[in-house]
Design a protein around this motif. Structure first.
Motif, short mmCIF file in Angstrom:
data_model
loop_
_atom_site.label_atom_id
_atom_site.label_comp_id
_atom_site.label_asym_id
_atom_site.label_seq_id
_atom_site.Cartn_x
_atom_site.Cartn_y
_atom_site.Cartn_z
N UNK A 150 20.18 -24.45 17.63
CA UNK A 150 19.78 -23.06 17.50
C UNK A 150 19.07 -22.82 16.17
N UNK A 151 18.47 -23.86 15.60
CA UNK A 151 17.83 -23.73 14.29
C UNK A 151 16.55 -22.91 14.38
N UNK A 152 15.89 -22.92 15.55
CA UNK A 152 14.65 -22.15 15.69
C UNK A 152 14.97 -20.67 15.76
N UNK A 153 14.16 -19.88 15.03
CA UNK A 153 14.39 -18.43 14.97
C UNK A 153 14.21 -17.79 16.33
N UNK A 154 15.20 -17.00 16.75
CA UNK A 154 15.11 -16.31 18.04
C UNK A 154 14.18 -15.12 17.92
N UNK A 155 13.47 -14.80 18.98
CA UNK A 155 12.55 -13.66 18.99
C UNK A 155 13.34 -12.36 18.91
N UNK A 156 12.81 -11.36 18.21
CA UNK A 156 13.54 -10.09 18.06
C UNK A 156 13.86 -9.41 19.38
N UNK A 157 13.01 -9.63 20.40
CA UNK A 157 13.24 -8.98 21.69
C UNK A 157 14.00 -9.85 22.68
N UNK A 158 14.51 -10.99 22.22
CA UNK A 158 15.25 -11.90 23.10
C UNK A 158 16.72 -11.50 23.10
N UNK A 159 17.07 -10.58 23.99
CA UNK A 159 18.44 -10.08 24.04
C UNK A 159 19.44 -11.13 24.50
N UNK A 160 18.95 -12.21 25.10
CA UNK A 160 19.82 -13.29 25.57
C UNK A 160 19.87 -14.46 24.59
N UNK A 161 19.42 -14.23 23.34
CA UNK A 161 19.49 -15.28 22.33
C UNK A 161 20.93 -15.70 22.11
N UNK A 206 19.05 -19.35 12.97
CA UNK A 206 18.00 -18.80 13.83
C UNK A 206 18.42 -17.59 14.62
N UNK A 207 19.50 -16.94 14.20
CA UNK A 207 19.99 -15.78 14.94
C UNK A 207 19.01 -14.62 14.97
N UNK A 208 19.00 -13.91 16.05
CA UNK A 208 18.20 -12.68 16.18
C UNK A 208 18.91 -11.59 15.39
N UNK A 209 18.18 -10.90 14.51
CA UNK A 209 18.80 -9.91 13.63
C UNK A 209 18.36 -8.49 14.00
N UNK A 210 19.34 -7.61 14.11
CA UNK A 210 19.08 -6.19 14.38
C UNK A 210 19.62 -5.39 13.21
#
Length: 331
Positions: free
Chosen positions: A1-12, A123-127
């Motif tokens: 999971x090192x690659x940064x998740x997309x901001x709109x990827x709710x299933x990250x 690489x977590x998606x951040x809100x």
């Protein structure tokens, strides 16, 4: 999971909900849960209360089930996790499980920053859910709510809503939903005034000002608003007593005193002396005594002498309003 998740990827695999605005944090979690259940209706959601994640429990929560359904694990107040639990979460982030979504709800700031940094590195998606402390931010929030709901609202309507309700985002969001459901067409200032006029001004002193002039119906309406927005009942009885006592005190002073001397004698600003003088019309000495007795009974009720303090306050307001119109021998 090192690659940064997309901001709109709710299933990250990992979502970091960061900030202290509770409504926004709850919405960030709800969006992930909704997306997961849309992808798999059998998604198993585990919402872990603050402090409930004990060492060893994360491994159990993230273990794939026999039926291979998707899982969402929500960890609240992640900044307060114990050192052992933080170590376990970090180890999990290095090797996340398939079909498992982890949501870390974190207040931000210095406390627990190591875990937050580890989530970002993974690489977590951040809100971001920062506390909205400025009026401009809350105004933008209101506009955004109406846009999300697909409704048009004027700038004046949004400002009026903010002025009426204050800064609680949950209350503002609920008001936007109510107006959208109830009103057709563009939402303007007139509509907001019809629904929410008086909310911000509903204080004990406004209730008292209406009651001592005999306007019972309006005083009761303001009383209910005041209680609804959290005005303390003891503050309302104090305001009622203060209003009636001011009338009694002014009535017993010399009528020929100069306004400045009168204000000094009573310890009131001149403008208040003028207002109390107008409120005196219709009052008698007996009426003042009757009103103060009713207020004293209400004060005892709201301090624990009654199971229904709101009803006790209503009775006091009615008694004061009646006293204001009761006597033929006015002061």
């Amino acid at each position: 999971m090192a690659r940064k998740s997309a901001p709109d990827d709710l299933l990250a695999p990992l979502t970091l909900a960061v900030g202290q605005e509770e409504l926004l944090l709850d919405r960030a979690v709800a969006q992930v849960v909704a997306a997961a259940r849309a992808a798999d209706p059998d998604t198993d959601v585990r919402d872990v209360a603050p402090g409930a994640l004990q060492p060893g429990s994360l491994a159990e929560l993230t273990t794939p089930s026999l039926f291979a359904e998707r899982k969402v694990i929500v960890v609240r107040a992640a900044q307060d996790l114990s050192a052992d639990s933080v170590k376990e979460v970090k180890a999990y982030l290095d090797s996340p499980a398939d079909e498992v979504i982890v949501v870390l709800v974190h207040a931000g700031g210095v406390k627990g920053k190591g875990l937050l940094d580890a989530g970002r590195k993974a690489g977590g998606r951040e809100v971001l859910c920062p506390k909205m402390t400025k009026a401009g931010e809350r105004l933008s929030f209101i506009k955004g709510e109406f846009r999300t709901l697909g409704r048009a609202a004027t700038q004046e309507a949004c400002q009026a809503l903010l002025d009426a309700l204050g800064g609680d985002l949950r209350e503002l969001a609920a008001a936007c939903n109510q107006l959208t459901a109830d009103v057709e067409g563009t939402i303007d200032e007139t509509v907001v005034a019809r629904y929410y006029s008086g909310r911000a001004e509903a204080t004990g002193f406004e209730v008292a000002d209406l009651a001592v002039t005999g306007r019972a119906a309006e005083a009761l309406e303001r009383l209910r608003w005041a209680l609804a927005v959290g005005q303390p009942p003891t503050g309302i009885t104090y305001a009622l007593a203060s209003g009636v006592r001011s009338i009694g005190r002014l009535a017993t002073t010399g009528r020929n005193m100069r306004p400045a001397d009168l204000a000094r004698e009573l310890g009131m600003p001149p403008w208040k002396v003028d207002r109390v003088r107008q409120q005196m019309r219709g009052w008698t000495g007996d009426a003042v005594a009757t009103a103060l007795t009713a207020i004293a009974q209400a004060d005892a009720a709201v301090k624990g002498g009654s199971d229904d303090p709101a009803y006790a306050l209503e009775r006091a307001v009615v008694a004061v309003a009646r006293a204001a119109r009761s006597g033929a021998r006015a002061y």
